[in-house]
Write an enzyme that holds these catalytic residues in place. Structure first.
Site, PDB file in Angstrom:
ATOM      1  N   GLY A  25       0.820  -1.207   0.000  1.00  0.00           N
ATOM      2  CA  GLY A  25       0.000   0.000   0.000  1.00  0.00           C
ATOM      3  C   GLY A  25       0.852   1.254   0.000  1.00  0.00           C
ATOM      4  O   GLY A  25       0.556   2.240  -0.687  1.00  0.00           O
ATOM      5  N   ARG A  29       7.269   1.931   1.020  1.00  0.00           N
ATOM      6  CA  ARG A  29       7.619   0.504   1.112  1.00  0.00           C
ATOM      7  C   ARG A  29       7.980  -0.018  -0.279  1.00  0.00           C
ATOM      8  O   ARG A  29       8.899  -0.830  -0.428  1.00  0.00           O
ATOM      9  CB  ARG A  29       6.470  -0.311   1.728  1.00  0.00           C
ATOM     10  CG  ARG A  29       6.893  -1.728   2.146  1.00  0.00           C
ATOM     11  CD  ARG A  29       5.726  -2.549   2.738  1.00  0.00           C
ATOM     12  NE  ARG A  29       5.057  -1.840   3.789  1.00  0.00           N
ATOM     13  CZ  ARG A  29       3.728  -1.786   3.942  1.00  0.00           C
ATOM     14  NH1 ARG A  29       2.929  -2.467   3.135  1.00  0.00           N
ATOM     15  NH2 ARG A  29       3.180  -1.089   4.906  1.00  0.00           N
ATOM     16  N   ARG A  48       1.041  10.816  -9.161  1.00  0.00           N
ATOM     17  CA  ARG A  48       0.530  10.974  -7.793  1.00  0.00           C
ATOM     18  C   ARG A  48       1.509  10.457  -6.740  1.00  0.00           C
ATOM     19  O   ARG A  48       1.089  10.064  -5.636  1.00  0.00           O
ATOM     20  CB  ARG A  48      -0.821  10.254  -7.605  1.00  0.00           C
ATOM     21  CG  ARG A  48      -1.929  10.850  -8.423  1.00  0.00           C
ATOM     22  CD  ARG A  48      -3.207  10.046  -8.269  1.00  0.00           C
ATOM     23  NE  ARG A  48      -4.218  10.600  -9.150  1.00  0.00           N
ATOM     24  CZ  ARG A  48      -5.371  11.099  -8.721  1.00  0.00           C
ATOM     25  NH1 ARG A  48      -5.682  11.075  -7.446  1.00  0.00           N
ATOM     26  NH2 ARG A  48      -6.223  11.598  -9.574  1.00  0.00           N
ATOM     27  N   ARG A  92       0.077  -8.647  -3.112  1.00  0.00           N
ATOM     28  CA  ARG A  92       0.034  -7.550  -2.146  1.00  0.00           C
ATOM     29  C   ARG A  92       1.010  -7.830  -1.012  1.00  0.00           C
ATOM     30  O   ARG A  92       1.057  -8.947  -0.465  1.00  0.00           O
ATOM     31  CB  ARG A  92      -1.395  -7.394  -1.617  1.00  0.00           C
ATOM     32  CG  ARG A  92      -1.493  -6.493  -0.420  1.00  0.00           C
ATOM     33  CD  ARG A  92      -2.889  -5.953  -0.200  1.00  0.00           C
ATOM     34  NE  ARG A  92      -3.094  -5.560   1.185  1.00  0.00           N
ATOM     35  CZ  ARG A  92      -2.521  -4.503   1.762  1.00  0.00           C
ATOM     36  NH1 ARG A  92      -1.703  -3.729   1.078  1.00  0.00           N
ATOM     37  NH2 ARG A  92      -2.748  -4.226   3.034  1.00  0.00           N
ATOM     38  N   SER A  95       0.318  -4.446   5.327  1.00  0.00           N
ATOM     39  CA  SER A  95       0.280  -4.529   6.789  1.00  0.00           C
ATOM     40  C   SER A  95      -1.173  -4.744   7.199  1.00  0.00           C
ATOM     41  O   SER A  95      -2.098  -4.417   6.443  1.00  0.00           O
ATOM     42  CB  SER A  95       0.862  -3.275   7.439  1.00  0.00           C
ATOM     43  OG  SER A  95       0.038  -2.160   7.192  1.00  0.00           O
ATOM     44  N   ASP A 208      -0.180  -4.186  14.022  1.00  0.00           N
ATOM     45  CA  ASP A 208      -0.809  -3.793  15.273  1.00  0.00           C
ATOM     46  C   ASP A 208      -1.819  -4.874  15.652  1.00  0.00           C
ATOM     47  O   ASP A 208      -2.130  -5.747  14.844  1.00  0.00           O
ATOM     48  CB  ASP A 208      -1.490  -2.420  15.158  1.00  0.00           C
ATOM     49  CG  ASP A 208      -2.402  -2.334  13.969  1.00  0.00           C
ATOM     50  OD1 ASP A 208      -1.910  -2.076  12.856  1.00  0.00           O
ATOM     51  OD2 ASP A 208      -3.605  -2.570  14.140  1.00  0.00           O
ATOM     52  N   ARG A 221       6.600  -0.012   9.606  1.00  0.00           N
ATOM     53  CA  ARG A 221       5.645  -0.484   8.591  1.00  0.00           C
ATOM     54  C   ARG A 221       6.223  -0.278   7.190  1.00  0.00           C
ATOM     55  O   ARG A 221       5.880  -0.979   6.240  1.00  0.00           O
ATOM     56  CB  ARG A 221       4.302   0.255   8.731  1.00  0.00           C
ATOM     57  CG  ARG A 221       3.612  -0.034  10.046  1.00  0.00           C
ATOM     58  CD  ARG A 221       2.392   0.829  10.278  1.00  0.00           C
ATOM     59  NE  ARG A 221       1.984   0.747  11.678  1.00  0.00           N
ATOM     60  CZ  ARG A 221       0.743   0.520  12.111  1.00  0.00           C
ATOM     61  NH1 ARG A 221      -0.232   0.363  11.262  1.00  0.00           N
ATOM     62  NH2 ARG A 221       0.475   0.458  13.392  1.00  0.00           N
TER      63      ARG A 221
HETATM   64  O1  LIG Z   1       0.492  -1.008   4.895  1.00  0.00           O
HETATM   65  P1  LIG Z   1      -0.499  -1.130   3.749  1.00  0.00           P
HETATM   66  O2  LIG Z   1      -0.034  -2.067   2.699  1.00  0.00           O
HETATM   67  O3  LIG Z   1      -0.894   0.224   3.201  1.00  0.00           O
HETATM   68  O4  LIG Z   1      -1.842  -1.796   4.370  1.00  0.00           O
HETATM   69  C1  LIG Z   1      -2.594  -1.333   5.479  1.00  0.00           C
HETATM   70  O5  LIG Z   1      -2.187  -0.056   5.955  1.00  0.00           O
HETATM   71  C2  LIG Z   1      -3.098   0.956   5.531  1.00  0.00           C
HETATM   72  C3  LIG Z   1      -3.740   1.574   6.745  1.00  0.00           C
HETATM   73  O6  LIG Z   1      -2.784   2.071   7.622  1.00  0.00           O
HETATM   74  C4  LIG Z   1      -4.119   0.265   4.631  1.00  0.00           C
HETATM   75  O7  LIG Z   1      -3.711   0.379   3.291  1.00  0.00           O
HETATM   76  C5  LIG Z   1      -4.059  -1.146   5.136  1.00  0.00           C
HETATM   77  O8  LIG Z   1      -4.520  -2.126   4.264  1.00  0.00           O
HETATM   78  O1  LIG Z   2      -6.242  -1.683   7.844  1.00  0.00           O
HETATM   79  C1  LIG Z   2      -5.504  -1.835   8.816  1.00  0.00           C
HETATM   80  C2  LIG Z   2      -4.108  -1.999   8.695  1.00  0.00           C
HETATM   81  C3  LIG Z   2      -3.355  -2.166   9.797  1.00  0.00           C
HETATM   82  N1  LIG Z   2      -3.950  -2.166  10.987  1.00  0.00           N
HETATM   83  C4  LIG Z   2      -5.279  -2.004  11.120  1.00  0.00           C
HETATM   84  O2  LIG Z   2      -5.788  -2.001  12.229  1.00  0.00           O
HETATM   85  N2  LIG Z   2      -6.032  -1.849  10.036  1.00  0.00           N
END
Ligand SMILES: O=P(O)(O)O[C@H]1O[C@H](CO)[C@@H](O)[C@H]1O
Ligand SMILES: O=c1cc[nH]c(=O)[nH]1
Length: 236
Positions: A25, A29, A48, A92, A95, A208, A221
């Protein structure tokens, strides 16, 4: 190959992407993976600030590009890569927040399927409840490679939620159904792959825990999930 490139979101030329794209995402990263693991990485997209790179890993061509956050965002990028850039596999590298008490920070979830509350699911025209699921081939290869990793890797369902912050207790209900963790993109990715006849897998590191309240800082992250990155790269 379609003539619908460049797109409003990707300004790379035809042939710029490998047949497999790793898709975190977080754009930083994506940059970290390209810089740490790829040889001869070239920036092929930066519309973007959604960075996309193509290079080689252990001699094999691979791309890495960010998806942004949420089903609508990964919906756009995965659609354009599958349908306009002829990408075959999107993995994908995400996180997720643990909703299972059995998961610890930095454990990895390989998503067999993805429950979702996202309205994105309605764009496929099916009026029942969809069942977004991964590519079995990618899943089985990932679980085989995971035996070599020095961390806990679990396979099961995720929740792809539209909301990062929510008043609802849906995660408690889903925890009782064996859903492991919540993130925001896997369901849209799996549906786009199914519709395009392509392959997808979501691999997420636990950043988390909704059970214990523990959480990792943003920098971890971004750069801290190397086991997951190497698991994704093992699939190219
Ligand atoms: O760390 P990424 O890959 O962005 O994934 C998680 O982190 C984001 C939210 O903090 C959302 O995109 C969620 O899916
Ligand atoms: O979408 C997400 C990603 C990481 N942690 C969360 O709690 N929600």
């Amino acid at each position: 190959m379609s003539s619908r490139i460049p797109t409003p979101h990707i300004n790379a030329p035809e042939g710029a992407f490998a047949e497999t794209v790793l898709m975190p995402g977080d754009p930083l990263r994506a940059k970290f993976i390209a810089e740490q693991y790829l040889d001869n990485a070239v920036l092929v997209n930066n519309v973007r600030n959604v960075q996309g790179y193509t290079g080689t890993y252990k001699g094999k061509k691979v791309s890495v590009m960010a998806s942004g956050m949420g089903c609508p965002s990964i919906g756009i990028y995965s659609y354009e890569l599958f349908n306009f850039y002829d990408v075959k596999n999107i993995i994908r590298i995400g996180s997720a927040g643990a909703i299972s008490p059995k998961l610890k920070l930095k454990d990895i979830v390989v998503a067999m399927s993805a429950y979702t509350d996202s309205g994105y699911i309605n764009s496929f025209g099916f009026r029942g409840n969809a069942a977004p699921c991964c590519s079995y081939e990618l899943l089985s290869r990932a679980m085989e490679y995971a035996k070599n990793l020095p961390c806990n890797v679990v396979c099961g369902p995720l929740l792809s939620s539209d909301a990062f912050y929510s008043d609802s207790s849906q995660t408690e209900i889903l925890s009782r159904l064996g859903v492991l963790a919540v993130e925001m993109e896997a369901a849209a990715l799996y549906m786009n792959a199914a519709r395009a006849g392509k392959n997808a897998l979501a691999i997420c590191s636990i950043s988390d825990s909704l059970v214990t309240g523990e959480e990792l800082p943003a920098e971890e992250r971004q750069v801290g999930f190397r086991n997951m990155m190497e698991l994704g790269l093992s699939l190219i």
